[in-house]
Design an enzyme around this catalytic site. Structure first.
Site, short mmCIF file in Angstrom:
data_model
loop_
_atom_site.label_atom_id
_atom_site.label_comp_id
_atom_site.label_asym_id
_atom_site.label_seq_id
_atom_site.Cartn_x
_atom_site.Cartn_y
_atom_site.Cartn_z
N GLU A 1 0.67 -11.79 -4.15
CA GLU A 1 -0.75 -12.02 -3.88
C GLU A 1 -1.65 -11.54 -5.03
O GLU A 1 -2.86 -11.64 -4.95
CB GLU A 1 -1.16 -11.37 -2.55
CG GLU A 1 -1.22 -9.87 -2.51
CD GLU A 1 0.14 -9.21 -2.38
OE1 GLU A 1 1.16 -9.91 -2.42
OE2 GLU A 1 0.18 -7.98 -2.26
N CYS B 1 6.04 -5.41 0.63
CA CYS B 1 6.24 -4.08 0.07
C CYS B 1 6.09 -2.99 1.15
O CYS B 1 6.97 -2.85 1.98
CB CYS B 1 5.31 -3.90 -1.12
SG CYS B 1 5.95 -2.72 -2.29
N GLY C 1 0.85 -1.18 0.00
CA GLY C 1 0.00 0.00 0.00
C GLY C 1 0.89 1.22 0.00
O GLY C 1 1.83 1.31 -0.78
N GLU C 2 0.61 2.12 0.91
CA GLU C 2 1.39 3.36 1.01
C GLU C 2 1.84 3.48 2.47
O GLU C 2 1.03 3.70 3.36
CB GLU C 2 0.52 4.53 0.56
CG GLU C 2 1.14 5.88 0.70
CD GLU C 2 2.49 6.01 -0.01
OE1 GLU C 2 2.63 5.56 -1.15
OE2 GLU C 2 3.41 6.57 0.60
N SER C 3 3.15 3.31 2.68
CA SER C 3 3.64 3.21 4.05
C SER C 3 3.47 4.51 4.85
O SER C 3 3.26 4.46 6.06
CB SER C 3 5.09 2.74 4.07
OG SER C 3 5.87 3.51 3.19
N ARG D 1 12.82 3.53 0.15
CA ARG D 1 11.50 3.49 -0.50
C ARG D 1 11.60 3.77 -2.00
O ARG D 1 12.48 4.50 -2.43
CB ARG D 1 10.57 4.53 0.12
CG ARG D 1 10.20 4.28 1.55
CD ARG D 1 9.20 5.33 2.03
NE ARG D 1 7.96 5.25 1.31
CZ ARG D 1 7.23 6.30 0.94
NH1 ARG D 1 7.63 7.53 1.22
NH2 ARG D 1 6.10 6.12 0.28
N HIS E 1 5.17 -8.27 -4.57
CA HIS E 1 3.85 -8.85 -4.31
C HIS E 1 3.75 -10.19 -5.01
O HIS E 1 4.16 -10.31 -6.16
CB HIS E 1 2.75 -7.96 -4.90
CG HIS E 1 2.70 -6.60 -4.30
ND1 HIS E 1 1.85 -6.27 -3.28
CD2 HIS E 1 3.41 -5.48 -4.56
CE1 HIS E 1 2.01 -5.01 -2.95
NE2 HIS E 1 2.96 -4.50 -3.71
N1 GLN Z 1 6.01 2.77 -2.46
C1 GLN Z 1 5.15 2.32 -1.41
C2 GLN Z 1 5.64 2.84 -0.08
O1 GLN Z 1 6.73 3.28 0.02
C3 GLN Z 1 5.08 0.81 -1.37
C4 GLN Z 1 4.42 0.28 -2.61
C5 GLN Z 1 3.73 -1.03 -2.44
O2 GLN Z 1 3.40 -1.45 -1.32
N2 GLN Z 1 3.46 -1.66 -3.54
O3 GLN Z 1 4.90 2.81 0.87
#
Ligand code: GLN
Length: 196
Positions: free
Chosen positions: A176, A81, A50-52, A108, A174
């Site tokens: 999944e 990720c 997701g988006e950390s 990242r 990923h």
């Molecule tokens: N770029 C995202 C992050 O830094 C990670 C991307 C992903 O989970 N596919 O949070």
């Protein structure tokens, strides 16, 4: 029996549904973890992609950091990720306070932007059995350094992409997104069952 395992997926943000779907495909119920109460009684936890930065924010907003960290220290956890970023010891982004579960420092978005996402095949060698996994790298992080207790389970172009330390598994990619259940099964058997 794997089906008796009580595994949660952190469902604050990101592609948690794909992980739940895979748990269901393996006969597990799976639990969406949205509040601190949802962490009680879990045998294991998956932190999805997701988006950390957002995940970090929501963990604090919902006052989950302490119970989440406690669970991740003892039970089988898997971060994919953004999930890997959250489980790291250090991240190259001051907005994120990682949980410090696995002794890696990560960079990242090290493979570039969304348009630079790619699918490939990764060779994994576990328990003496080499396997191929299909892997999707989507704004994926890279491991800049790792400590002596960390095992590298797979590399892509000399970069470690699948690593573990004790109860913690992390993948920068990923799996999944397709129907291959190999890595989910490996996580359940070698992490959740072992640290139950
Ligand atoms: N770029 C995202 C992050 O830094 C990670 C991307 C992903 O989970 N596919 O949070």
């Amino acid at each position: 029996m794997l089906t008796g395992l009580n595994v949660g997926v952190l469902a604050l943000q990101g592609d948690f549904e794909r992980h739940l779907y895979r748990l269901h495909a393996l006969g597990l119920k799976g639990r969406e973890v949205r509040r601190r109460e949802d962490l009680a009684g879990l045998d294991g936890l998956i932190i999805p992609g997701g988006e950390s930065t957002t995940m970090n924010l929501l963990i604090d907003r919902f006052e989950m950091r302490e119970p989440l960290t406690d669970l991740c220290r003892t039970k089988g956890v898997w971060g994919t990720c953004a999930g890997m970023i959250m489980l790291a010891r250090a991240v190259d982004d001051a907005r994120i306070k990682p949980l410090g579960i696995i002794d890696i420092s990560v960079q990242r978005n090290a493979y570039g932007r969304q348009v630079h996402s790619f699918h490939t095949s990764i060779s994994v060698n576990w328990n003496g059995r080499p396997r191929n996994l299909s892997a999707s790298f989507i704004r994926a992080p890279q491991v800049a350094a790792y400590g002596p207790e960390v095992k590298v389970l797979a590399e892509y172009e000399k970069n470690p992409v699948l690593l573990s330390q004790r109860n913690c598994l992390v993948s920068s990619f990923h799996t999944e997104l397709n129907d291959d259940l190999t890595l989910t099964k490996y996580y359940l058997e070698s992490f959740v069952s072992v640290f139950k």
